[in-house]
Motif scaffolding. Structure first.
Motif, PDB file in Angstrom:
ATOM      1  N   UNK A 170     -67.163  83.848 -49.866  1.00  0.00           N
ATOM      2  CA  UNK A 170     -66.804  82.898 -48.879  1.00  0.00           C
ATOM      3  C   UNK A 170     -65.514  83.565 -48.333  1.00  0.00           C
ATOM      4  N   UNK A 171     -64.849  82.685 -47.242  1.00  0.00           N
ATOM      5  CA  UNK A 171     -63.436  82.894 -47.030  1.00  0.00           C
ATOM      6  C   UNK A 171     -62.928  81.367 -46.712  1.00  0.00           C
ATOM      7  N   UNK A 172     -61.734  81.454 -47.155  1.00  0.00           N
ATOM      8  CA  UNK A 172     -61.129  79.931 -47.189  1.00  0.00           C
ATOM      9  C   UNK A 172     -59.755  80.189 -46.688  1.00  0.00           C
ATOM     10  N   UNK A 173     -59.193  78.885 -46.289  1.00  0.00           N
ATOM     11  CA  UNK A 173     -57.782  78.817 -45.638  1.00  0.00           C
ATOM     12  C   UNK A 173     -57.535  77.303 -45.933  1.00  0.00           C
ATOM     13  N   UNK A 174     -56.613  76.721 -45.243  1.00  0.00           N
ATOM     14  CA  UNK A 174     -55.954  75.431 -45.384  1.00  0.00           C
ATOM     15  C   UNK A 174     -57.055  74.226 -45.105  1.00  0.00           C
ATOM     16  N   UNK A 175     -58.031  74.668 -44.293  1.00  0.00           N
ATOM     17  CA  UNK A 175     -58.895  73.987 -43.885  1.00  0.00           C
ATOM     18  C   UNK A 175     -59.634  73.250 -45.229  1.00  0.00           C
ATOM     19  N   UNK A 176     -60.001  74.050 -46.017  1.00  0.00           N
ATOM     20  CA  UNK A 176     -60.849  73.830 -47.226  1.00  0.00           C
ATOM     21  C   UNK A 176     -59.858  73.117 -48.595  1.00  0.00           C
ATOM     22  N   UNK A 177     -59.784  71.834 -48.198  1.00  0.00           N
ATOM     23  CA  UNK A 177     -58.768  71.165 -49.121  1.00  0.00           C
ATOM     24  C   UNK A 177     -59.455  71.044 -50.552  1.00  0.00           C
ATOM     25  N   UNK A 178     -60.667  70.990 -50.745  1.00  0.00           N
ATOM     26  CA  UNK A 178     -61.222  70.564 -52.047  1.00  0.00           C
ATOM     27  C   UNK A 178     -62.210  71.712 -52.520  1.00  0.00           C
ATOM     28  N   UNK A 179     -61.716  72.458 -53.332  1.00  0.00           N
ATOM     29  CA  UNK A 179     -62.592  73.506 -53.747  1.00  0.00           C
ATOM     30  C   UNK A 179     -62.938  73.368 -55.324  1.00  0.00           C
ATOM     31  N   UNK A 180     -64.040  73.066 -55.909  1.00  0.00           N
ATOM     32  CA  UNK A 180     -64.131  73.305 -57.461  1.00  0.00           C
ATOM     33  C   UNK A 180     -64.826  74.688 -57.543  1.00  0.00           C
ATOM     34  N   UNK A 181     -63.799  75.553 -57.930  1.00  0.00           N
ATOM     35  CA  UNK A 181     -64.019  77.104 -58.005  1.00  0.00           C
ATOM     36  C   UNK A 181     -65.060  77.430 -58.915  1.00  0.00           C
ATOM     37  N   UNK A 182     -65.033  76.525 -60.098  1.00  0.00           N
ATOM     38  CA  UNK A 182     -65.883  76.976 -61.139  1.00  0.00           C
ATOM     39  C   UNK A 182     -67.250  76.568 -60.543  1.00  0.00           C
ATOM     40  N   UNK A 183     -67.530  75.497 -60.042  1.00  0.00           N
ATOM     41  CA  UNK A 183     -68.973  75.051 -59.508  1.00  0.00           C
ATOM     42  C   UNK A 183     -69.450  76.049 -58.347  1.00  0.00           C
ATOM     43  N   UNK A 184     -68.592  76.325 -57.442  1.00  0.00           N
ATOM     44  CA  UNK A 184     -68.787  77.127 -56.179  1.00  0.00           C
ATOM     45  C   UNK A 184     -69.116  78.714 -57.055  1.00  0.00           C
ATOM     46  N   UNK A 185     -68.580  79.033 -57.892  1.00  0.00           N
ATOM     47  CA  UNK A 185     -69.059  80.359 -58.382  1.00  0.00           C
ATOM     48  C   UNK A 185     -70.499  80.268 -59.260  1.00  0.00           C
ATOM     49  N   UNK A 186     -70.390  79.227 -60.195  1.00  0.00           N
ATOM     50  CA  UNK A 186     -71.845  79.239 -60.712  1.00  0.00           C
ATOM     51  C   UNK A 186     -73.112  79.023 -59.537  1.00  0.00           C
ATOM     52  N   UNK A 187     -72.790  78.527 -58.280  1.00  0.00           N
ATOM     53  CA  UNK A 187     -73.588  78.316 -57.308  1.00  0.00           C
ATOM     54  C   UNK A 187     -73.777  79.725 -56.349  1.00  0.00           C
ATOM     55  N   UNK A 188     -73.175  80.583 -56.962  1.00  0.00           N
ATOM     56  CA  UNK A 188     -73.174  82.022 -55.894  1.00  0.00           C
ATOM     57  C   UNK A 188     -72.160  82.593 -55.245  1.00  0.00           C
ATOM     58  N   UNK A 189     -71.196  82.031 -55.387  1.00  0.00           N
ATOM     59  CA  UNK A 189     -69.710  82.279 -54.463  1.00  0.00           C
ATOM     60  C   UNK A 189     -69.289  83.668 -55.644  1.00  0.00           C
ATOM     61  N   UNK A 190     -69.659  84.821 -55.295  1.00  0.00           N
ATOM     62  CA  UNK A 190     -69.313  86.061 -56.163  1.00  0.00           C
ATOM     63  C   UNK A 190     -68.000  86.707 -55.498  1.00  0.00           C
ATOM     64  N   UNK A 191     -67.735  86.299 -54.381  1.00  0.00           N
ATOM     65  CA  UNK A 191     -66.238  86.786 -53.864  1.00  0.00           C
ATOM     66  C   UNK A 191     -65.565  85.844 -52.980  1.00  0.00           C
ATOM     67  N   UNK A 192     -64.374  86.079 -52.629  1.00  0.00           N
ATOM     68  CA  UNK A 192     -63.614  84.977 -51.665  1.00  0.00           C
ATOM     69  C   UNK A 192     -62.602  85.865 -51.059  1.00  0.00           C
ATOM     70  N   UNK A 193     -62.277  85.717 -49.664  1.00  0.00           N
ATOM     71  CA  UNK A 193     -61.378  86.012 -48.932  1.00  0.00           C
ATOM     72  C   UNK A 193     -60.391  84.949 -48.691  1.00  0.00           C
ATOM     73  N   UNK A 194     -59.144  84.809 -49.099  1.00  0.00           N
ATOM     74  CA  UNK A 194     -58.371  83.621 -48.825  1.00  0.00           C
ATOM     75  C   UNK A 194     -57.219  84.049 -48.008  1.00  0.00           C
ATOM     76  N   UNK A 195     -57.041  83.159 -47.116  1.00  0.00           N
ATOM     77  CA  UNK A 195     -55.725  83.490 -46.380  1.00  0.00           C
ATOM     78  C   UNK A 195     -54.686  83.308 -46.799  1.00  0.00           C
ATOM     79  N   UNK A 196     -53.559  84.061 -46.699  1.00  0.00           N
ATOM     80  CA  UNK A 196     -52.305  84.171 -47.285  1.00  0.00           C
ATOM     81  C   UNK A 196     -51.321  83.796 -46.126  1.00  0.00           C
ATOM     82  N   UNK A 197     -51.086  84.657 -45.169  1.00  0.00           N
ATOM     83  CA  UNK A 197     -50.047  84.938 -44.170  1.00  0.00           C
ATOM     84  C   UNK A 197     -50.435  84.846 -42.719  1.00  0.00           C
ATOM     85  N   UNK A 198     -49.558  84.353 -41.913  1.00  0.00           N
ATOM     86  CA  UNK A 198     -49.759  84.678 -40.391  1.00  0.00           C
ATOM     87  C   UNK A 198     -48.502  85.060 -39.779  1.00  0.00           C
TER      88      UNK A 198
END
Length: 265
Positions: free
Chosen positions: A61-89
């Motif tokens: 997945x890719x995530x930024x401020x729009x994703x306010x609620x992420x249970x990362x352990x659950x997401x990982x167990x359901x197939x999220x193998x990598x994440x690109x995370x917005x850092x700066x602009x």
């Protein structure tokens, strides 16, 4: 009222495959090296969604401020193998969810990488320095990402400079990021930006391509890609609301080989 067995089974499947953001029971940790098959839904799938799911085993997945609620352990167990995370602009903004997403992904064993949203009204050297100030170097993390696209909705910068100037900025950023992190950055872009600025002229670049209505081979003919953002309406257990979903170009073995070559040293 007692429901028929078929209805009960359907409700059970919907509960397991949706993308609700509610907290669930604790899940067992998943090793960062393990590739988990996707258990995803999609609020607005297109014909190529099934191809992305069936042909490419490594999803993220890719995530930024729009994703306010992420249970990362659950997401990982359901197939999220990598994440690109917005850092700066630009040269003065940090995404307010970066620190939370960064720490959460790391704890859950998600291979993570940070991305910078390019601002057309600041020098590339200034933008690189700002990213370096806010994103640590860490062995094993994914390469950093430079997100280059048009910004027609920006409140402060909607200019469209010549294609040669934009590619020159990209080359400066690629050189600076490579020197700082010890691995070349990934370049994210969109169909119109890619075409308008002839981004295929950048050589030796791993592209992450957005194409949410067709396969990249249709929208970016002849262009090699490492990652494909195939939907912006994904539904993943553990993540509230819709989220972008991406696939890696190769199989599990090729994913391991790519990480060995391209992760931060």
């Amino acid at each position: 009222m007692r429901l028929p067995l078929a209805v009960l089974l359907s409700l059970s499947l919907l509960a397991g495959c949706g993308g609700g953001g509610g907290r669930s029971a604790p899940v067992a940790p998943v090793a960062p090296s393990a590739v988990v098959a996707p258990n995803f839904g999609d609020a607005d799938p297109h014909p190529e969604t099934a191809i992305a799911r069936n042909r490419h085993p490594v999803h993220g997945i890719d995530v930024a401020r729009f994703q306010k609620s992420v249970d990362w352990a659950t997401a990982r167990a359901n197939g999220v193998n990598f994440a690109f995370i917005k850092a700066t602009e630009g040269g003065d903004r940090v995404d307010e969810m970066f620190d939370s997403h960064w720490r959460g992904a790391g704890r859950a064993g998600v291979r993570r990488g940070a991305y910078h949203f390019f601002y057309h009204c600041r020098a590339p050297e200034e933008q690189a320095a700002w990213f370096f100030r806010n994103v640590p170097r860490r062995s094993g993390d994914l390469p950093p990402v430079i997100d280059m696209e048009w910004t027609p909705d920006s409140p402060t910068c909607t200019i469209r400079r010549p294609a040669a100037e934009i590619r020159a900025d990209a080359e400066v950023l690629i050189r600076l990021f490579t020197r700082h992190y010890g691995t070349a950055p990934i370049l994210y872009t969109t169909v119109d930006f890619y075409e308008d600025n002839q981004m295929w002229k950048l050589r030796g670049t791993d592209f992450w391509l957005r194409s949410v209505a067709a396969h990249p081979s249709d929208r970016y003919p002849g262009q090699h890609w490492a990652f494909w953002q195939y939907t912006s309406t994904g539904l993943i257990p553990g993540i509230a609301g819709e989220v972008d979903i991406n696939v890696f170009a190769g199989n599990q073995g090729e994913w391991a080989d790519w990480l060995a070559r391209r992760a931060q040293p």
